[in-house]
Design an enzyme around this catalytic site. Structure first.
Site, PDB file in Angstrom:
ATOM      1  N   HIS A  56      61.917  25.677  75.804  1.00 32.76           N
ATOM      2  CA  HIS A  56      61.939  24.377  75.133  1.00 32.76           C
ATOM      3  C   HIS A  56      62.678  23.316  75.946  1.00 32.76           C
ATOM      4  O   HIS A  56      62.897  22.206  75.465  1.00 32.76           O
ATOM      5  CB  HIS A  56      62.614  24.498  73.766  1.00 32.76           C
ATOM      6  CG  HIS A  56      62.022  25.547  72.886  1.00 32.76           C
ATOM      7  ND1 HIS A  56      60.673  25.616  72.626  1.00 32.76           N
ATOM      8  CD2 HIS A  56      62.591  26.581  72.213  1.00 32.76           C
ATOM      9  CE1 HIS A  56      60.431  26.637  71.824  1.00 32.76           C
ATOM     10  NE2 HIS A  56      61.589  27.240  71.565  1.00 32.76           N
ATOM     11  N   HIS A 217      56.711  27.174  69.644  1.00 41.36           N
ATOM     12  CA  HIS A 217      56.776  28.532  70.183  1.00 41.36           C
ATOM     13  C   HIS A 217      55.394  29.036  70.591  1.00 41.36           C
ATOM     14  O   HIS A 217      55.169  30.232  70.684  1.00 41.36           O
ATOM     15  CB  HIS A 217      57.391  29.490  69.165  1.00 41.36           C
ATOM     16  CG  HIS A 217      58.847  29.281  68.940  1.00 41.36           C
ATOM     17  ND1 HIS A 217      59.323  28.306  68.099  1.00 41.36           N
ATOM     18  CD2 HIS A 217      59.939  29.898  69.472  1.00 41.36           C
ATOM     19  CE1 HIS A 217      60.656  28.345  68.101  1.00 41.36           C
ATOM     20  NE2 HIS A 217      61.050  29.290  68.934  1.00 41.36           N
TER      21      HIS A 217
END
Length: 338
Positions: A56, A217
């Site tokens: 991320h 994700h």
């Protein structure tokens, strides 16, 4: 799969080593390299700690520094950091005023941060703020209710600035609670994510398809549909956000357009321009803006739009100075930029 890496199992550790080396004036590894922390802690200030799986970046490690996080814990790709990492960060960064944990609403993150908080009871004062800004993810996989996505950046910035200003642990917890209903995000993707460990995409799309309501994700969204032009996509996103916000004509807001890792900057600014016009046509006053690749999903082609209500306190804290690897500002930009 083509990636600049050695072994997939070592990718996160090697990346973090490079990141800390590149920004050594601001940050350093904590004990046993379990987390990344500010190089210079402020005695008597509440420590702000966050974290999550790798993949991320620049969230969360890119926001360690003055005005944001004191420490960030990184797990393997799309895997929550372990409780012992979080405990080590608490032990090293709590200078006496306690710790506030900022946690994205994914089941693994929530569980591991809760376990860490329970393990240090009696030694440290801990409060937790759960970020759940994804309007498209009620009951989504891997989360209990809405997921925490790009709005996490806003929470880290505002609560980090408040801690820097000397707000105590109870005050930070209360401020975080008020922010819970003020931040609204929705994401779309044009491709899935290629995970280094498997070399496979998390989902595949036909050339004329897009995925609507994705998380960070690599998980699929709520549905997929034929790809459309930017105006149509922006209307879909903005109308969904507006239906969720309860904002009224004249309300003031921050607009964040965030890239997922594989979307060029010109496309992000194009979508920002369309989204801003749509929100302003609905009576929302966009007072602050941030456009860029900040909360990613590895190499996913896609973006998210976040609308966050700004009251006077939030506006002041958003404008406060910040010095991190990924976000730097010394004073308010009068042009309305970040």
């Amino acid at each position: 799969m083509k990636k600049f890496m050695n072994e997939a199992a070592a990718m996160v550790a090697e990346s973090l080593e490079g990141f800390v080396s590149a920004h050594g004036g601001l940050i350093m590894f904590g004990a046993e390299r379990k987390f990344v922390r500010r190089r210079h802690l402020t005695p008597g200030k509440v420590a702000i700690i966050s974290g999550g799986g790798a993949g991320h970046e620049p969230l969360h490690v890119g926001f360690v520094g003055h005005g944001m996080l004191d420490a960030a814990c990184t797990g393997h790709i799309f895997t929550s950091p372990t409780p012992d990492q979080i405990i080590a960060a608490i032990e090293e960064t709590d200078t006496g005023a306690g710790c506030l944990l900022i946690v994205k609403n994914y089941a693994g993150d929530v569980m591991n941060f809760e376990m860490a908080a329970e393990a240090v009871l009696g030694r440290h004062r801990i409060e937790t703020v759960i970020v759940s800004d994804d309007v498209a993810a009620q009951g989504a996989a891997r989360s209990s209710g809405r997921r925490g996505v790009a709005g996490t950046l806003i929470v880290e910035k505002i609560l980090g600035a408040a801690a820097e200003a000397g707000v105590n642990l109870a005050g930070l917890k209360a401020l975080g609670g008020r922010m819970e209903t003020q931040i609204h995000t929705m994401g779309v993707a044009l491709s899935g994510v290629t995970v280094p460990d498997t070399g496979r995409a998390t989902f595949t799309l036909e050339p004329d398809e897009m995925e609507v309501g994705v998380g960070i994700h690599g998980e699929p969204g709520l549905y997929r549909q034929k790809i459309a032009d930017a105006d149509t996509i922006a209307r879909l996103i903005c109308s969904t956000i507006l239906a969720d916000t309860g904002l009224q004509n004249g309300d003031r807001a921050l607009l964040l357009v965030n890239g997922f890792g594989g979307t060029p900057t010109p496309e992000l600014y194009l979508m920002y321009n369309v989204a801003r016009r749509l929100f302003e046509a609905s009576g929302i006053r966009i007072l602050r803006s941030l456009v860029g690749t900040y909360v990613t999903s590895l190499d996913m082609a896609g973006l998210s739009v976040t609308l966050s209500l700004l009251d006077e306190e939030a506006l002041h804290l958003w404008d406060a100075p910040v010095l991190t690897a990924a976000l730097q500002r010394g004073r308010h930009d009068p042009t309305g930029g970040c």
